[in-house]
Scaffold this motif. Structure first.
Motif, PDB file in Angstrom:
ATOM      1  N   VAL A   7       0.762  -1.321   0.050  1.00 15.83           N
ATOM      2  CA  VAL A   7      -0.630   0.361  -0.170  1.00 15.83           C
ATOM      3  C   VAL A   7       0.662   1.224  -0.130  1.00 15.83           C
ATOM      4  O   VAL A   7       2.220   1.083   0.169  1.00 15.83           O
ATOM      5  N   THR A  77      -1.613  -2.869  -4.472  1.00 15.26           N
ATOM      6  CA  THR A  77      -2.941  -1.828  -4.376  1.00 15.26           C
ATOM      7  C   THR A  77      -2.906  -0.472  -5.358  1.00 15.26           C
ATOM      8  O   THR A  77      -1.087  -0.170  -4.421  1.00 15.26           O
ATOM      9  N   VAL A  82      -7.209   1.958   0.714  1.00 16.98           N
ATOM     10  CA  VAL A  82      -7.309   2.062   1.880  1.00 16.98           C
ATOM     11  C   VAL A  82      -8.743   2.811   2.239  1.00 16.98           C
ATOM     12  O   VAL A  82      -8.366   3.058   3.842  1.00 16.98           O
ATOM     13  N   TYR A 140      -3.084   4.450   6.271  1.00 18.40           N
ATOM     14  CA  TYR A 140      -1.661   3.809   5.613  1.00 18.40           C
ATOM     15  C   TYR A 140      -0.906   2.622   6.698  1.00 18.40           C
ATOM     16  O   TYR A 140      -0.990   1.748   6.463  1.00 18.40           O
TER      17      TYR A 140
END
Length: 199
Positions: A7, A77, A82, A140
């Protein structure tokens, strides 16, 4: 085998690092954004144009739910993945999450003028990047098991740091047979893009 989920903000190197990491440990690599494009048959800016960000996030959530269930995977991703609680839960509960960090100046150099970044099609990309980081950085950090900076570092060094970290924390990276078969694509995810202009 513990899957690895990357991420972080756009331009942090998730795809480049993820691909190299997957080769190193014998895992399959998938970029969720590229998977969405492949299944829709159009690029992400077109999805944003016709379905809006909400429509794109719906597709992204279905893809992440599916992909995070696969073993032996390095998954890169999208920068906004997120934002949805369901995505965060899938990432945290189904694998090991690594946050790739990058400062704004380096991020701007890498992606600031990339026409394939719908959120940056603005008169001031730097201000937009700062705004996105302010909103997303705490999220994050909330999902990450580890944080690795990619600022001014060669990809080789970033991958080496990740491997050292995984070894230190005894993450199960048992060698896997790389499955070259395409992922089975359920109808709910693989349906082509419907050109219904988002309001």
């Amino acid at each position: 085998m513990t899957s690895i989920f990357l991420v972080g903000p756009m331009g942090s190197g998730k795809s480049t690092v993820g691909r190299a990491l997957a080769r190193k440990i014998g895992y399959r690599f998938i970029d969720s954004d590229r998977e969405i494009e492949a299944r829709c048959g159009v690029d992400i800016p077109t999805i944003f144009d016709y379905e809006g960000e909400a429509g794109f996030r719906d597709r992204e959530a279905r893809i992440i739910n599916e992909l995070t269930m696969l073993p032996g995977l390095v998954l890169a991703t999208g920068g906004g993945a997120v934002l949805r609680e369901e995505n965060r839960q899938h990432l945290m509960s189904r694998g090991y999450v690594i946050l790739l960090q990058v400062d704004i100046k380096e991020q701007l150099r890498r992606v600031g003028f990339d026409a394939n970044r719908p959120l940056l099609q603005t008169a001031d990309p730097e201000a937009r990047l700062r705004s996105l980081m302010e909103e997303r950085e705490p999220i994050y950090k909330s999902v990450a098991d580890a944080e690795i900076s990619t600022d001014s570092r060669r990809m080789y060094h970033v991958v080496s740091r990740i491997l050292r970290h995984l070894k230190k924390y005894d993450i199960n990276l048992a060698a896997s047979s790389v499955n070259e078969e395409p992922i089975e694509r359920p109808a709910s995810v693989s349906e082509p893009l419907r050109y219904t202009k988002a309001k």
